[in-house]
Each structure stands twice: as C-alpha cells, then as structure tokens.
Scaffold this motif. Structure first.
Motif, short mmCIF file in Angstrom:
data_model
loop_
_atom_site.label_atom_id
_atom_site.label_comp_id
_atom_site.label_asym_id
_atom_site.label_seq_id
_atom_site.Cartn_x
_atom_site.Cartn_y
_atom_site.Cartn_z
N MET A 135 0.85 -1.20 0.00
CA MET A 135 0.00 0.00 0.00
C MET A 135 0.89 1.24 0.00
N ALA A 136 0.38 2.31 -0.51
CA ALA A 136 1.17 3.54 -0.58
C ALA A 136 0.23 4.71 -0.53
N TYR A 137 0.81 5.91 -0.46
CA TYR A 137 -0.02 7.11 -0.45
C TYR A 137 -0.69 7.27 -1.81
N LYS A 138 -1.89 7.84 -1.74
CA LYS A 138 -2.56 8.21 -2.98
C LYS A 138 -2.79 9.69 -3.00
N LYS A 139 -2.63 10.24 -4.13
CA LYS A 139 -2.85 11.68 -4.24
C LYS A 139 -4.32 11.91 -4.57
N THR A 140 -5.05 12.47 -3.64
CA THR A 140 -6.50 12.60 -3.79
C THR A 140 -6.89 13.45 -4.98
N ALA A 141 -6.04 14.38 -5.37
CA ALA A 141 -6.39 15.25 -6.49
C ALA A 141 -6.54 14.48 -7.79
N ALA A 142 -5.89 13.31 -7.91
CA ALA A 142 -5.97 12.52 -9.14
C ALA A 142 -7.31 11.87 -9.32
N LEU A 143 -8.11 11.83 -8.29
CA LEU A 143 -9.40 11.13 -8.36
C LEU A 143 -10.34 11.78 -9.37
N LEU A 144 -10.31 13.12 -9.49
CA LEU A 144 -11.18 13.82 -10.42
C LEU A 144 -10.94 13.33 -11.84
N LEU A 145 -9.67 13.16 -12.20
CA LEU A 145 -9.33 12.67 -13.52
C LEU A 145 -9.84 11.26 -13.72
N MET A 146 -9.71 10.42 -12.69
CA MET A 146 -10.18 9.03 -12.81
C MET A 146 -11.67 8.97 -13.03
N THR A 147 -12.40 9.81 -12.30
CA THR A 147 -13.86 9.79 -12.41
C THR A 147 -14.29 10.23 -13.80
N ALA A 148 -13.64 11.28 -14.33
CA ALA A 148 -14.01 11.82 -15.62
C ALA A 148 -13.74 10.83 -16.74
N LEU A 149 -12.67 10.09 -16.66
CA LEU A 149 -12.26 9.19 -17.73
C LEU A 149 -12.76 7.78 -17.52
N LYS A 157 -15.82 -0.12 -8.43
CA LYS A 157 -16.57 -0.18 -9.67
C LYS A 157 -17.31 -1.50 -9.75
N THR A 158 -18.60 -1.41 -10.00
CA THR A 158 -19.40 -2.60 -10.18
C THR A 158 -19.66 -2.81 -11.66
N GLN A 159 -19.99 -4.05 -12.05
CA GLN A 159 -20.16 -4.37 -13.45
C GLN A 159 -21.24 -3.51 -14.09
N ASN A 160 -20.94 -2.95 -15.27
CA ASN A 160 -21.86 -2.13 -16.04
C ASN A 160 -22.30 -0.87 -15.32
N GLN A 161 -21.52 -0.42 -14.32
CA GLN A 161 -21.84 0.80 -13.63
C GLN A 161 -20.63 1.72 -13.60
N ALA A 162 -20.91 3.01 -13.47
CA ALA A 162 -19.82 3.97 -13.36
C ALA A 162 -19.08 3.76 -12.04
N PRO A 163 -17.83 4.16 -11.98
CA PRO A 163 -17.07 4.00 -10.72
C PRO A 163 -17.75 4.73 -9.56
N VAL A 164 -17.68 4.12 -8.39
CA VAL A 164 -18.23 4.73 -7.18
C VAL A 164 -17.09 5.36 -6.40
N ILE A 165 -17.19 6.63 -6.12
CA ILE A 165 -16.15 7.33 -5.37
C ILE A 165 -16.32 7.01 -3.89
N VAL A 166 -15.23 6.67 -3.21
CA VAL A 166 -15.30 6.35 -1.79
C VAL A 166 -14.34 7.22 -1.00
N ALA A 167 -14.66 7.43 0.26
CA ALA A 167 -13.79 8.20 1.15
C ALA A 167 -12.51 7.41 1.40
N PRO A 168 -11.35 8.04 1.26
CA PRO A 168 -10.09 7.31 1.40
C PRO A 168 -9.89 6.60 2.72
N LEU A 169 -10.33 7.20 3.83
CA LEU A 169 -10.05 6.63 5.14
C LEU A 169 -11.12 5.66 5.63
#
Length: 344
Positions: free
Chosen positions: A1-15, A42-54
């Motif tokens: 496991m490693a740190y994740k940069k939360t700002a990158a999540l917006l890009l993931m959601t959009a794409l 992400k569930t099958q045939n659904q858009a990704p679900v954003i979750v709280a990191p902690l």
C-alpha cells in the motif's frame, strides 16, 4: 500500500479508467512521494463509485481536503466528548498519568463541535505526520513543541499558533472545556498559508458481503491501566462494535448516542517512561503483535506502521478493512498483550 494523491481522483472519475500518475508533491517541510488516486469501487456495467479514502464508504464527490487530526481529552471529567462519532479513524494511546487521549482524524466529515482538546506528544506527531494532517492541540510536552517548531508542520496549536479556532465551554471546568470545529481549523489553516489538500494513507477494503474467520470476538475488554479501561461489544444487527469506557457506554455529547466502530485494532507496542512526570516514549513503527476485530471475529495479526498508518498483517499480507470507521487501541507490551486484552 502507498499514499494516494486525492487530487488525481477527479481525472479518474471523468475518464472512468483506473490509471494514475506519479510525481512529487511538497509537504509543509519536505517533499513526499505522490502515488495513485483515491480508492474507487466499480461494479459491473456501472460507473465508478467514489469512496472516502479513510473509510471506504461511498461519497457524492471526491474528497480533496487535507486530513485534520485533533487531540481529544479522555479524562473522566472530559466525558462525554464531542465529535468522536464523526471521525474517520481514531487512535487511542496512553499519556502520562496512565490515562489515554484520542487522536481523531477527520476528512469525510466536519463536525461543528470537537473536543475537549488537549496537548500533544511526540508519538502523536509521528502518527499525525503519517496522515499528512493538520495538527490541532493545546500545547504539548517540551519535546513535542520542539519537534513542531523545527519540522514545519501544519500546526494549529491553540496556545501558540491559532487561538481563534477554539473556544471554552463555560459549563465545564478547565482544562476539560476547550473545543474547536473542523471548519474553523480549515479556515485557520488557509489563513496561515498551509496546504489545504494533502496525501492520505491508502487502505484495502473488503466488500460488505465478505466474511472473515477467526476466534469469537464479540466482547472486548482493554486494560490500559488501573485508571483506564475500554471495551467494545459487537452488534450483529448493525455490524458495528459499540464502544465502552470505564465499563459504561461511551457516548457522544452532541448526539447522545453511543460511539461505534466498524473495525477495532488492538496492538501491543513498547512503552518507556522517560521522566518523573511519567511522560512516555511509545514505539509507533513496530513490528508487534495484536488482534483485528471484525464482524464479531478476532483475527490474530502482526502490525507495522507503513506508508503512514499502523496496519494489520497475516503471513505478511495486509488485512483489509470493512468500509466504515476504524479505532486503533495501542497498549503496552508489558507484561504481555494478554494482560491488557481479553475477549470472547
């Protein structure tokens, strides 16, 4: 496991892809490695679900706020406390006098009343630094204040840094009556020029439908000292552990409801008394032994603090958490873990 940069999540959601970038992002005193984006389910045939990191719980939008850590008093005269019920993660550790204090970490929720706020110690700073947290406290030991002064932390000390974020509750006596709010702390951090976005430890989360196999662990008793005990009782209807302190339900002052935790981690760490005042040195790195309690089961684990947080392992593999709040209880190694922890 490693740190994740939360700002990158917006890009993931959009794409709607699962890639992430790498780079460097500065902290207040030094650079830290930038890793992947915050967790997305992400569930099958659904858009990704954003979750709280902690917590791993679904949220409406990405969370970019920097984590705030508040030192909360656990003296008998400070109970019931306010705001512990809305913390994503809570650590409970001994202080001098053999009473405990809480390190409450806030990111997904912003309670209007948090406290009573008390002072900080070096081992609290170590754990807070792992979460890249804004530090809220009222003074501290000489060693702790020296570390903060020399380390360039995002410090919101009520005494020396930013008293405007705090107030006294006249219905209680000092020093058990100092309170703050997450909004006031974030506003103060902005005024002081601290980064408002940060990095957070990344955790593995189970599916809600997953099951675990271990020993029965529905009733937990933790003996920090003769003056301080904690406990949890599992409620199968809510799949939560109800929190007890000194043998009584541990309540939140604002809501009147009992505190709960989804995951309870109890670990044994080396404690050393430093002086006649009883100030402690506590190992926050490990490795050591402990138990992870989930869904009424007790899992024997080893622990280490890696990538910012204390984590549980079995056979070298990190144990995932159920989505929800996590409480970490740190007890001494002496005489043994069994002297501080019993469960059935």
């Amino acid at each position: 496991m490693a740190y994740k940069k939360t700002a990158a999540l917006l890009l993931m959601t959009a794409l709607a892809v699962t890639s992430a970038g790498c780079g460097k992002q500065a902290v207040d005193s030094a650079a830290k490695p930038v890793q992947e984006a915050a967790p997305v389910q992400k569930t099958q045939n659904q858009a990704p679900v954003i979750v709280a990191p902690l917590t791993g719980l679904p949220v409406d939008a990405e969370i970019t706020d920097r984590v705030v850590m508040v030192m909360i008093n656990n003296h008998s005269k400070a109970r019931p406390q306010s705001g512990l019920d809305q913390a994503d993660v809570v650590y409970e550790m001994l202080e001098e006098g053999l009473i405990t204090r809480f390190m409450a970490f806030y990111q997904s929720k912003s309670p209007e009343v948090v406290g009573p706020v008390r002072s900080i110690r070096p081992y609290n700073i170590e754990i807070g630094q792992g979460f890249d947290a804004i530090l809220s406290h009222a003074g501290g030991s000489v060693a702790a204040l020296s570390i903060i002064r020399d380390g360039g932390y995002a410090d919101m000390d009520e005494i020396y840094a930013y008293p405007k974020a705090y107030w006294r509750d006249k219905s209680r006596k000092a020093p058990h009556n100092l309170y703050t709010s997450i909004e006031k702390l974030r506003k103060g951090a902005e005024e002081k020029g601290y980064r408002l976005g940060g990095e957070v430890p990344v955790f593995r989360f189970r599916k809600e439908s997953d099951s675990v196999q271990g020993e029965p662990g529905t009733k937990i008793k933790i003996q920090y000292s003769k003056r301080n005990t904690a406990g949890y009782e599992y409620d199968p209807d809510t799949k939560q552990y109800k929190r007890f302190t000194a043998g009584k339900p541990h309540m939140d002052k604002e809501t009147g409801k009992q505190l709960t935790a989804t995951n309870v981690l109890v670990i044994a760490s080396q404690h050393r008394t430093l002086d006649s005042e009883g100030r402690l040195e506590i190992d926050t790195m490990g490795p050591g032994e402990g138990y992870l309690f989930q869904r009424g089961q007790a899992l024997k684990i080893t622990w280490e603090r890696k990538d910012g947080a204390i984590r549980a392992y079995q056979n070298g593999v990190e144990m995932p958490l159920y989505p929800g709040t996590t409480w970490v209880n740190v007890v001494p190694t002496t005489p043994t873990l069994a002297d501080h922890l019993t469960f059935e």
